[in-house]
Motif scaffolding. Structure first.
Motif, PDB file in Angstrom:
ATOM      1  N   ASN A 196       0.809  -1.221   0.000  1.00 27.04           N
ATOM      2  CA  ASN A 196       0.000   0.000   0.000  1.00 27.04           C
ATOM      3  C   ASN A 196       0.840   1.268   0.000  1.00 27.04           C
ATOM      4  O   ASN A 196       0.355   2.343  -0.331  1.00 27.04           O
ATOM      5  CB  ASN A 196      -0.935   0.031   1.214  1.00 27.04           C
ATOM      6  CG  ASN A 196      -2.088  -0.941   1.040  1.00 27.04           C
ATOM      7  OD1 ASN A 196      -2.575  -1.150  -0.067  1.00 27.04           O
ATOM      8  ND2 ASN A 196      -2.496  -1.563   2.131  1.00 27.04           N
ATOM      9  N   SER A 244     -10.111  -1.624  -9.975  1.00 28.51           N
ATOM     10  CA  SER A 244     -10.200  -2.120  -8.607  1.00 28.51           C
ATOM     11  C   SER A 244     -11.485  -1.667  -7.922  1.00 28.51           C
ATOM     12  O   SER A 244     -12.003  -0.588  -8.178  1.00 28.51           O
ATOM     13  CB  SER A 244      -8.999  -1.620  -7.810  1.00 28.51           C
ATOM     14  OG  SER A 244      -9.081  -2.081  -6.489  1.00 28.51           O
ATOM     15  N   HIS A 245     -11.974  -2.524  -7.054  1.00 29.96           N
ATOM     16  CA  HIS A 245     -13.111  -2.178  -6.195  1.00 29.96           C
ATOM     17  C   HIS A 245     -12.618  -1.967  -4.761  1.00 29.96           C
ATOM     18  O   HIS A 245     -13.408  -1.778  -3.862  1.00 29.96           O
ATOM     19  CB  HIS A 245     -14.158  -3.301  -6.207  1.00 29.96           C
ATOM     20  CG  HIS A 245     -14.806  -3.485  -7.539  1.00 29.96           C
ATOM     21  ND1 HIS A 245     -16.117  -3.843  -7.691  1.00 29.96           N
ATOM     22  CD2 HIS A 245     -14.320  -3.348  -8.795  1.00 29.96           C
ATOM     23  CE1 HIS A 245     -16.423  -3.918  -8.974  1.00 29.96           C
ATOM     24  NE2 HIS A 245     -15.330  -3.639  -9.664  1.00 29.96           N
ATOM     25  N   LYS A 246     -11.322  -2.072  -4.580  1.00 30.39           N
ATOM     26  CA  LYS A 246     -10.787  -2.035  -3.218  1.00 30.39           C
ATOM     27  C   LYS A 246     -10.555  -0.606  -2.736  1.00 30.39           C
ATOM     28  O   LYS A 246     -10.225   0.278  -3.518  1.00 30.39           O
ATOM     29  CB  LYS A 246      -9.480  -2.818  -3.146  1.00 30.39           C
ATOM     30  CG  LYS A 246      -9.697  -4.303  -3.296  1.00 30.39           C
ATOM     31  CD  LYS A 246      -8.430  -5.084  -3.101  1.00 30.39           C
ATOM     32  CE  LYS A 246      -8.700  -6.560  -3.327  1.00 30.39           C
ATOM     33  NZ  LYS A 246      -7.513  -7.271  -3.773  1.00 30.39           N
ATOM     34  N   GLU A 247     -10.685  -0.441  -1.438  1.00 29.43           N
ATOM     35  CA  GLU A 247     -10.560   0.883  -0.824  1.00 29.43           C
ATOM     36  C   GLU A 247      -9.134   1.432  -0.946  1.00 29.43           C
ATOM     37  O   GLU A 247      -8.908   2.636  -0.870  1.00 29.43           O
ATOM     38  CB  GLU A 247     -11.009   0.785   0.640  1.00 29.43           C
ATOM     39  CG  GLU A 247     -10.958   2.059   1.461  1.00 29.43           C
ATOM     40  CD  GLU A 247     -11.647   3.278   0.835  1.00 29.43           C
ATOM     41  OE1 GLU A 247     -12.557   3.103   0.018  1.00 29.43           O
ATOM     42  OE2 GLU A 247     -11.239   4.412   1.167  1.00 29.43           O
ATOM     43  N   ARG A 248      -8.158   0.565  -1.148  1.00 26.52           N
ATOM     44  CA  ARG A 248      -6.776   1.048  -1.152  1.00 26.52           C
ATOM     45  C   ARG A 248      -6.494   2.037  -2.289  1.00 26.52           C
ATOM     46  O   ARG A 248      -5.609   2.874  -2.169  1.00 26.52           O
ATOM     47  CB  ARG A 248      -5.791  -0.123  -1.186  1.00 26.52           C
ATOM     48  CG  ARG A 248      -5.604  -0.798  -2.533  1.00 26.52           C
ATOM     49  CD  ARG A 248      -4.824  -2.088  -2.365  1.00 26.52           C
ATOM     50  NE  ARG A 248      -4.200  -2.519  -3.612  1.00 26.52           N
ATOM     51  CZ  ARG A 248      -2.899  -2.450  -3.848  1.00 26.52           C
ATOM     52  NH1 ARG A 248      -2.074  -1.967  -2.929  1.00 26.52           N
ATOM     53  NH2 ARG A 248      -2.402  -2.863  -4.986  1.00 26.52           N
ATOM     54  N   PRO A 288      -8.780   4.504  -3.781  1.00 27.23           N
ATOM     55  CA  PRO A 288      -9.164   5.868  -3.377  1.00 27.23           C
ATOM     56  C   PRO A 288      -8.378   6.390  -2.180  1.00 27.23           C
ATOM     57  O   PRO A 288      -8.086   7.588  -2.104  1.00 27.23           O
ATOM     58  CB  PRO A 288     -10.661   5.751  -3.057  1.00 27.23           C
ATOM     59  CG  PRO A 288     -11.005   4.330  -3.114  1.00 27.23           C
ATOM     60  CD  PRO A 288      -9.929   3.612  -3.855  1.00 27.23           C
ATOM     61  N   GLN A 289      -8.000   5.491  -1.299  1.00 30.01           N
ATOM     62  CA  GLN A 289      -7.183   5.890  -0.138  1.00 30.01           C
ATOM     63  C   GLN A 289      -5.856   6.515  -0.594  1.00 30.01           C
ATOM     64  O   GLN A 289      -5.444   7.572  -0.120  1.00 30.01           O
ATOM     65  CB  GLN A 289      -6.856   4.644   0.683  1.00 30.01           C
ATOM     66  CG  GLN A 289      -7.249   4.742   2.137  1.00 30.01           C
ATOM     67  CD  GLN A 289      -7.188   3.378   2.807  1.00 30.01           C
ATOM     68  OE1 GLN A 289      -6.366   2.522   2.434  1.00 30.01           O
ATOM     69  NE2 GLN A 289      -8.045   3.179   3.779  1.00 30.01           N
ATOM     70  N   ARG A 310      -6.493   9.915  -2.295  1.00 26.06           N
ATOM     71  CA  ARG A 310      -6.764  11.001  -1.331  1.00 26.06           C
ATOM     72  C   ARG A 310      -5.469  11.445  -0.675  1.00 26.06           C
ATOM     73  O   ARG A 310      -5.180  12.626  -0.554  1.00 26.06           O
ATOM     74  CB  ARG A 310      -7.743  10.517  -0.255  1.00 26.06           C
ATOM     75  CG  ARG A 310      -9.209  10.624  -0.663  1.00 26.06           C
ATOM     76  CD  ARG A 310     -10.132  10.482   0.542  1.00 26.06           C
ATOM     77  NE  ARG A 310      -9.977   9.221   1.241  1.00 26.06           N
ATOM     78  CZ  ARG A 310     -10.604   8.099   0.908  1.00 26.06           C
ATOM     79  NH1 ARG A 310     -11.440   8.083  -0.104  1.00 26.06           N
ATOM     80  NH2 ARG A 310     -10.418   6.983   1.589  1.00 26.06           N
ATOM     81  N   CYS A 345      -8.959  10.334  -9.473  1.00 29.05           N
ATOM     82  CA  CYS A 345      -9.126   8.880  -9.415  1.00 29.05           C
ATOM     83  C   CYS A 345     -10.483   8.438  -9.959  1.00 29.05           C
ATOM     84  O   CYS A 345     -11.503   9.025  -9.606  1.00 29.05           O
ATOM     85  CB  CYS A 345      -9.026   8.509  -7.930  1.00 29.05           C
ATOM     86  SG  CYS A 345      -8.974   6.779  -7.616  1.00 29.05           S
ATOM     87  N   THR A 401     -12.379   4.733 -10.093  1.00 28.27           N
ATOM     88  CA  THR A 401     -12.310   3.292  -9.807  1.00 28.27           C
ATOM     89  C   THR A 401     -13.482   2.591 -10.510  1.00 28.27           C
ATOM     90  O   THR A 401     -14.296   3.249 -11.151  1.00 28.27           O
ATOM     91  CB  THR A 401     -12.364   3.006  -8.294  1.00 28.27           C
ATOM     92  OG1 THR A 401     -13.549   3.601  -7.771  1.00 28.27           O
ATOM     93  CG2 THR A 401     -11.143   3.573  -7.586  1.00 28.27           C
ATOM     94  N   HIS A 402     -13.539   1.288 -10.408  1.00 29.03           N
ATOM     95  CA  HIS A 402     -14.570   0.497 -11.093  1.00 29.03           C
ATOM     96  C   HIS A 402     -14.580   0.850 -12.590  1.00 29.03           C
ATOM     97  O   HIS A 402     -15.640   1.025 -13.195  1.00 29.03           O
ATOM     98  CB  HIS A 402     -15.953   0.748 -10.495  1.00 29.03           C
ATOM     99  CG  HIS A 402     -16.054   0.482  -9.024  1.00 29.03           C
ATOM    100  ND1 HIS A 402     -15.476   1.289  -8.069  1.00 29.03           N
ATOM    101  CD2 HIS A 402     -16.648  -0.519  -8.350  1.00 29.03           C
ATOM    102  CE1 HIS A 402     -15.726   0.806  -6.861  1.00 29.03           C
ATOM    103  NE2 HIS A 402     -16.429  -0.308  -7.011  1.00 29.03           N
TER     104      HIS A 402
END
Ligand code: MG
Length: 166
Positions: A43, A69-73, A75-76, A79, A85, A87-88
């Motif tokens: 990460n 990716s659908h993972k929170e990492r 957008p994290q 930010r 960004c 995603t999806h």
């Protein structure tokens, strides 16, 4: 067939220099995330990656991550480092790519996408009508990723004269 051929090939995303992009009129660089910027298992970005991002930004080149990716990492990360960004993104579809481009005042001829996968990143870029830059995957650590890379090799071989060495 041509849709699978990258316009340029680099060994690593950090080798794509501001002057290379400028010389080709690229004002917006879309970036795949997994295995292009960071390995799947990591990460924290490398210093080299952060320095590269800052360098491009200081040259006025806009960056936007376009990830399936659908993972929170994802957008994290965006930010934390203040990078735009999407995603999806559903690459090789063009929806995510077009959504990203629409957020900037640039034309498609001024846009490139850099990513490690021929069948998603390169295909999406070519279908969207933007410059397609292939970079080596950081780490193909699973058998599936290794197999996928084998299937990419013919296209990388066909485009080998488009490799940019620094
Ligand atoms: Mg990737």
């Amino acid at each position: 067939m041509l849709s699978f051929l990258p316009d340029f090939i680099f060994d690593a995303v950090t080798q794509i220099s501001p002057s290379f992009l400028r010389a080709r009129g690229v004002a917006l660089l879309l970036l795949d995330f997994d295995n292009t910027l960071l390995p799947y298992t990591e990460n924290a970005p490398s210093r080299a990656l952060l320095a590269w991002i800052e360098e491009l930004q200081s040259f006025g080149i806009k960056l936007c991550i376009v990830s399936n990716s659908h993972k929170e990492r994802v957008p994290q990360f965006c930010r934390k480092y203040a990078i735009d960004c999407v995603t999806h993104a559903a690459k090789p579809g063009t929806k995510g790519v077009n959504k990203a481009i629409s957020q900037f005042k640039v034309s498609k001829t001024q846009t490139a996408l850099a990513g490690d996968q021929i069948y998603t990143d390169i295909l999406a870029a070519k279908r969207a009508g933007i410059t397609a830059i292939a970079v080596k995957s950081i780490h193909n650590h699973t058998i599936l990723l290794k197999l996928r890379h084998l299937l990419e090799l013919p296209f990388l071989a066909m485009a080998r004269n488009r490799r940019v060495k620094i």
